[in-house]
Design a protein around this motif. Structure first.
Motif, PDB file in Angstrom:
ATOM      1  N   SER A 162      -1.389  -7.046   2.158  1.00  0.00           N
ATOM      2  CA  SER A 162      -0.481  -6.042   1.638  1.00  0.00           C
ATOM      3  C   SER A 162       0.118  -5.231   2.774  1.00  0.00           C
ATOM      4  CB  SER A 162      -1.212  -5.104   0.669  1.00  0.00           C
ATOM      5  OG  SER A 162      -0.345  -4.107   0.160  1.00  0.00           O
ATOM      6  N   HIS A 163       1.355  -4.763   2.553  1.00  0.00           N
ATOM      7  CA  HIS A 163       1.986  -3.832   3.478  1.00  0.00           C
ATOM      8  C   HIS A 163       1.878  -2.393   2.964  1.00  0.00           C
ATOM      9  CE1 HIS A 163       3.651  -6.835   6.174  1.00  0.00           C
ATOM     10  NE2 HIS A 163       4.114  -7.495   5.142  1.00  0.00           N
ATOM     11  N   SER A 164       1.269  -2.236   1.792  1.00  0.00           N
ATOM     12  CA  SER A 164       1.140  -0.918   1.190  1.00  0.00           C
ATOM     13  C   SER A 164      -0.179  -0.285   1.605  1.00  0.00           C
ATOM     14  CB  SER A 164       1.201  -1.026  -0.347  1.00  0.00           C
ATOM     15  OG  SER A 164       0.819   0.194  -0.947  1.00  0.00           O
ATOM     16  N   MET A 165      -0.107   0.793   2.382  1.00  0.00           N
ATOM     17  CA  MET A 165      -1.314   1.498   2.802  1.00  0.00           C
ATOM     18  C   MET A 165      -2.042   2.080   1.597  1.00  0.00           C
ATOM     19  SD  MET A 165      -1.338   1.015   6.038  1.00  0.00           S
ATOM     20  CE  MET A 165      -0.225   0.587   7.376  1.00  0.00           C
ATOM     21  N   GLN A 166      -1.293   2.543   0.605  1.00  0.00           N
ATOM     22  CA  GLN A 166      -1.906   3.088  -0.597  1.00  0.00           C
ATOM     23  C   GLN A 166      -2.703   2.012  -1.317  1.00  0.00           C
ATOM     24  OE1 GLN A 166       0.855   4.236  -3.648  1.00  0.00           O
ATOM     25  NE2 GLN A 166      -0.714   5.161  -4.946  1.00  0.00           N
TER      26      GLN A 166
END
Length: 284
Positions: free
Chosen positions: A224-228
């Motif tokens: 994923s590129h989403s830190m969240q």
């Protein structure tokens, strides 16, 4: 079908749901024109993975974090038996991805970030039934699973429509549904919430965390590129740079190690110096 183990990190190979050992993948350079005919015979000189090793325990979730081209998708495709490694070994639930691909697929759920593989002129329901039968689900079990998951994923209204008429976000949700339809022991997800709206993404992460990973002991490896997304789902984070794992630990431990207040800063500091790499591939 599922291990009852909790989120326990173990270094024992026998206890690992996913095991990657010194994995390498080198590609031949892309050629055009008549030179494309020579590509199958060209020496592999473009590295995608360089000696990647780690394990994922039953019921554990590991997130892969890296820039585009870091090797995340290549790693997932090797584990999904869609690519052969140049060197090293990969196992799913004790089965070798190269020598026992059929056994690996029976234990595995896989969601690709692109090229989701549905038949566009079939309805969503027909597609799900087809893939469920490939995983040896009975008609009764398949019907119940589709009904239950379609309600959870909010795709009931899409089941009787041809896939080619559905939105990108809906197809993304159908692909995620398909990946867990047969209740796999290990789950590989490549950018799972890409193209999904904020509410759908939040609901899916909650479902995945509480019912699939914690509830059934399924092991998850996801990119994923989403830190969240990584903060919510990952027990550990593996940071890849140029095909090398430059750091792997819990989010809290990584923040402490790099004196960072966020995963974004962890990633920046872990990758700013670049990995130590070999310039030539090892011989298979």
């Amino acid at each position: 079908m599922f291990s009852e183990a909790g989120n326990v990190i173990s270094c024992s190979v026998s206890a690992s749901a996913i095991s990657v050992n010194s994995l390498e993948k080198w590609f031949s350079p892309t050629r055009s024109g008549w030179r494309a005919y020579l590509q199958p015979f060209a020496a592999p000189t473009s590295p995608a993975l360089r000696g990647v090793s780690f394990e994922v325990a039953p019921g554990e979730s590991v997130g892969l974090l890296g820039a585009n081209g870091a090797g995340k998708t290549t790693l997932l495709r090797i584990l999904a038996t869609l690519l052969l490694p140049t060197r090293g070994a990969a196992q799913i639930a004790g089965h070798d991805a190269v020598r026992e691909p059929a056994a690996v697929r029976r234990q595995l759920g896989y969601h690709a970030g692109s090229d989701l593989g549905f038949y566009p002129r079939l309805t969503a329901l027909e597609n799900l039934r087809f893939f469920g039968q490939l995983n040896h689900l009975s008609k009764e079990a398949l019907s119940g699973r589709i009904k239950s998951l379609a309600e959870r994923f909010n795709v009931v209204d899409a089941l009787d429509r041809q896939v080619r008429a559905l939105s990108t976000g809906t197809i993304q949700r159908l692909s995620l549904l398909r990946s867990i339809l047969h209740e796999p022991k290990a789950l590989l997800l490549d950018e799972p919430t890409r193209s999904m709206d904020a509410i759908a993404s939040t609901n899916f992460r909650r479902f995945l965390k509480t019912e699939v990973i914690s509830g059934r002991g399924t092991s998850l490896l996801f990119a994923s590129h989403s830190m969240q997304e990584i903060e919510v789902l990952a027990d550990r984070v593996a940071i890849l740079q140029q095909g090398i794992v430059v750091a792997i630990d819990t989010p809290a431990a990584l923040k402490k190690k790099y004196s960072a207040d966020s995963l974004e800063n962890v990633f920046r500091r872990a990758t700013e110096q670049g990995p130590q790499i070999d310039s030539e591939p090892h011989k298979p």
